[in-house]
Design an enzyme around this catalytic site. Structure first.
Site, PDB file in Angstrom:
ATOM      1  CB  THR A 108      42.581 114.313  13.370  1.00 11.72           C
ATOM      2  OG1 THR A 108      43.949 113.728  13.491  1.00 11.72           O
ATOM      3  CG2 THR A 108      42.263 115.585  14.574  1.00 11.72           C
TER       4      THR A 108
ATOM      5  CG  HIS B 282      61.657  96.917  41.943  1.00 15.19           C
ATOM      6  ND1 HIS B 282      61.436  96.298  40.691  1.00 15.19           N
ATOM      7  CD2 HIS B 282      60.885  96.210  42.807  1.00 15.19           C
ATOM      8  CE1 HIS B 282      61.163  94.989  40.740  1.00 15.19           C
ATOM      9  NE2 HIS B 282      60.646  94.834  42.107  1.00 15.19           N
TER      10      HIS B 282
ATOM     11  N   GLY C  38      66.607  89.328  40.365  1.00 16.08           N
ATOM     12  CA  GLY C  38      67.838  89.434  39.832  1.00 16.08           C
ATOM     13  C   GLY C  38      68.938  89.420  41.063  1.00 16.08           C
TER      14      GLY C  38
ATOM     15  CD  GLU D  79      63.131  99.033  39.021  1.00 17.12           C
ATOM     16  OE1 GLU D  79      64.061  98.868  39.705  1.00 17.12           O
ATOM     17  OE2 GLU D  79      62.501  97.785  38.704  1.00 17.12           O
TER      18      GLU D  79
ATOM     19  CB  CYS E 285      63.357  92.553  42.408  1.00 15.92           C
ATOM     20  SG  CYS E 285      62.034  92.084  43.805  1.00 15.92           S
TER      21      CYS E 285
HETATM   22  N1  GLN Z   1      59.343  86.738  42.307  1.00 20.92           N
HETATM   23  C1  GLN Z   1      60.169  87.395  43.244  1.00 20.92           C
HETATM   24  C2  GLN Z   1      59.373  87.688  44.441  1.00 20.92           C
HETATM   25  O1  GLN Z   1      58.196  87.546  44.443  1.00 20.92           O
HETATM   26  C3  GLN Z   1      60.945  88.714  42.649  1.00 20.92           C
HETATM   27  C4  GLN Z   1      59.893  89.763  42.266  1.00 20.92           C
HETATM   28  C5  GLN Z   1      60.338  90.733  41.380  1.00 20.92           C
HETATM   29  O2  GLN Z   1      61.435  90.575  40.850  1.00 20.92           O
HETATM   30  N2  GLN Z   1      59.718  91.891  41.382  1.00 20.92           N
HETATM   31  O3  GLN Z   1      60.059  87.561  45.599  1.00 20.92           O
END
Ligand code: GLN
Length: 535
Positions: free
Chosen positions: A193, A508, A384, A510, A382
């Protein structure tokens, strides 16, 4: 209105000490005192933004509502404070240089030789001051990425030195370091430190506050020693012990009066320490939640940081439902028809994770199939969601070659397609569909019930889309397109209403779950899973 105060947060000794959490906590504490704040991050690497980075390099890429791909620390800023960050809250060396070089090409510098000092440092300063000037915040907290001593961080440190020189008491430096414990000696060591602070002093920066990350409590005498050698006041040496959760950091900093010290140093009235009521009740719920729910994350990155926002969203929803969430990484590249049951059965619920490229997609499709056929509560995000769609096309609609154009440009059944305006794009950086878009939820759908309203706005980061030419077939066989972009009819949510909880989102969710406002989709998923557990 008083002048905007600037707090600069640097880190020394080692990376990964939690500068982002400290910056977010400082923001939270000042906000609790009624101040209007924002938090921004300056990263010394040369990529224009982290959008093109592999998650193994720099963790998750966080996306702001206005569509900037940014550092994952911006996710902490939003989760802790509920503020909405923007493209102006995240810069890199690359972005700074790009703008200076653009100006040079335009001739803006009138024949001058362009140099790191003053041109790059001036551009850094301009960007650091931009939000404060535009939106008149009471406090702008600026986190400098990397570690003091890194060559590429030097222009940023020079810029903040100059800003302090210009602003005097309206600016303040917080330096976060590490105090290691030497087992053999049985002692905490402050030398690293001291060296780190010397390094800062040698470039003209005197930290006002030191935050010491440590695994063992610091004694008063050790604090005094650090204060003396590093030239700071003893009460401005704050300890940052490993805590049960990152969300314990703000109260822990408050108990050591970090917010009062900041106010004192910038010349603002200190007054009464605020309660942090809702935050503390969140922490109480968290401590009281004992029973665990097991959530499987089907993805290809075996790295906590790659799915940071998903993990935090789950954990927040767990807390509010009275459960601890235990996440299990399920490597999609290793899933086979032989092991899928053994991998999924122990889980109470499944997240099929976002991602890019061919690697691991067969495993995601397999997981989607298993969860659909066995009614396992599942959220596909996405990529997924796209894999849920492809699986349904293959196994229910009988379209054996169904695929995404991303994975197979020749497929006859491109159930996941590319939009017209994406076809000509050759530049990979910052050209996906990014940021917040509206989505209208269909009457009577599961999604609509979960959100409790008919129009939502969620953040995107993808190039490929559900192909509406197939919508009728999907709907007839039981996968419904229940969230639609009102401007261009793009499908944003699919669900199978005949199953308990099987939802895929092209966006997304999240990115917008925060401590005090957990995301409805994660909340409902965990609530559903908890109810099944109780039965
Ligand atoms: N690869 C996919 C696309 O571009 C999903 C992207 C992601 O999962 N953020 O559409």
């Amino acid at each position: 209105m008083s002048k905007t105060k600037y707090i600069f947060v640097t880190g020394g000794v080692a990376s990964s000490l939690g500068k982002g959490i400290v910056s977010a906590s400082v923001g939270k504490l000042l906000q609790a005192r009624g101040y209007n704040i924002t938090i921004q991050k300056f990263d010394p690497y040369i990529n224009i933004d982290p959008g093109t980075l592999n998650p193994y390099e720099h963790g998750e890429c966080y996306v702001t509502d206005d569509g900037k791909e940014t550092d994952l620390d911006l996710g902490h800023y939003e989760r802790f404070t509920g503020i909405k960050t923007t493209q102006y809250n995240s810069y890199t060396t690359g972005r700074i240089y790009q703008s200076v070089i653009d100006k040079e090409r335009r001739g803006d510098y009138l024949g001058k030789t362009i140099q790191v000092i003053p041109h790059i440092t001036d551009e850094i300063k301009r960007c650091m001051l931009y939000l404060g000037k535009r939106d008149h915040y009471d406090f702008v907290i600026t986190e400098i990425g990397g570690t003091v001593g890194d060559i590429e961080g030097q222009p940023f440190l020079e810029a903040i030195r100059q800003l302090k020189w210009e602003m005097g008491n309206d600016a303040l430096f917080i330096h976060l370091t590490y105090v290691p414990y030497l087992k053999a000696a049985g002692e905490l060591k402050t030398k690293p430190t001291q060296h780190s602070v010397k390094e800062l002093q040698s470039i003209g920066i005197q930290p006002d506050i030191l935050i010491l990350r440590t695994e063992h409590p610091l004694s008063d005498s050790l604090r005094r020693k650090v204060a003396l050698f590093c030239n700071v006041s003893p009460e401005a040496v704050v300890q940052n012990m490993d805590l049960a959760s990152i969300y314990d950091v703000p109260p822990c900093m408050q108990e050591q009066h970090l917010d009062s010290i900041i106010l004192q140093k910038v010349g603002l009235p200190v007054g009464k320490t605020p309660e942090l009521g809702p935050w503390r009740s969140f922490l109480d719920m968290r401590r009281n939640a004992k029973e665990e729910l097991n959530i499987g994350l089907v993805g290809k990155y075996d790295l906590q940081d790659a799915y940071k926002s998903i993990l935090e969203s789950l954990s927040q929803a767990g807390t509010y439902n009275g459960f601890k969430i235990k996440t299990h990484f399920i490597n999609s590249e290793k899933l086979t028809p032989e092991n899928i049951a053994a991998e999924i059965t122990p889980m109470d619920g499944i997240i099929i994770c976002p991602g890019f490229g061919q690697r691991g997609i067969d495993g995601k499709i397999l997981a989607a199939q298993y969860c659909r056929e066995h009614d396992v509560p599942t959220l596909g995000i996405c990529l997924g969601m796209q894999m849920m769609v492809i699986e349904f096309a293959k196994n229910v609609l009988g379209l054996k070659d169904a695929n995404s154009l991303e994975m197979d440009t020749q497929t006859r059944d491109n159930v996941i397609d590319i939009m017209e305006n994406q076809k000509q794009i050759t530049n990979m950086g910052g050209t996906m569909r990014l940021g917040g878009y509206e989505c209208v939820l269909k009457e009577g759908s599961h999604a609509r019930k979960i959100y409790g309203c008919d129009t939502i706005r969620e953040r995107h980061r993808h190039r490929y889309e559900f192909n509406n030419a197939y919508m009728r077939q999907f709907e007839e066989k039981g996968m419904k397109c229940v969230g639609i972009n009102p401007e261009n009819e793009l499908v944003e949510i699919v669900e199978i209403p005949n199953l308990t909880w099987y939802i895929g989102t092209q966006f997304h969710p999240e990115y917008s779950s925060t401590v005090l406002k957990p995301h409805p989709l994660f909340m409902d998923l965990i609530k559903t899973i908890a109810a099944i557990r109780k039965k």
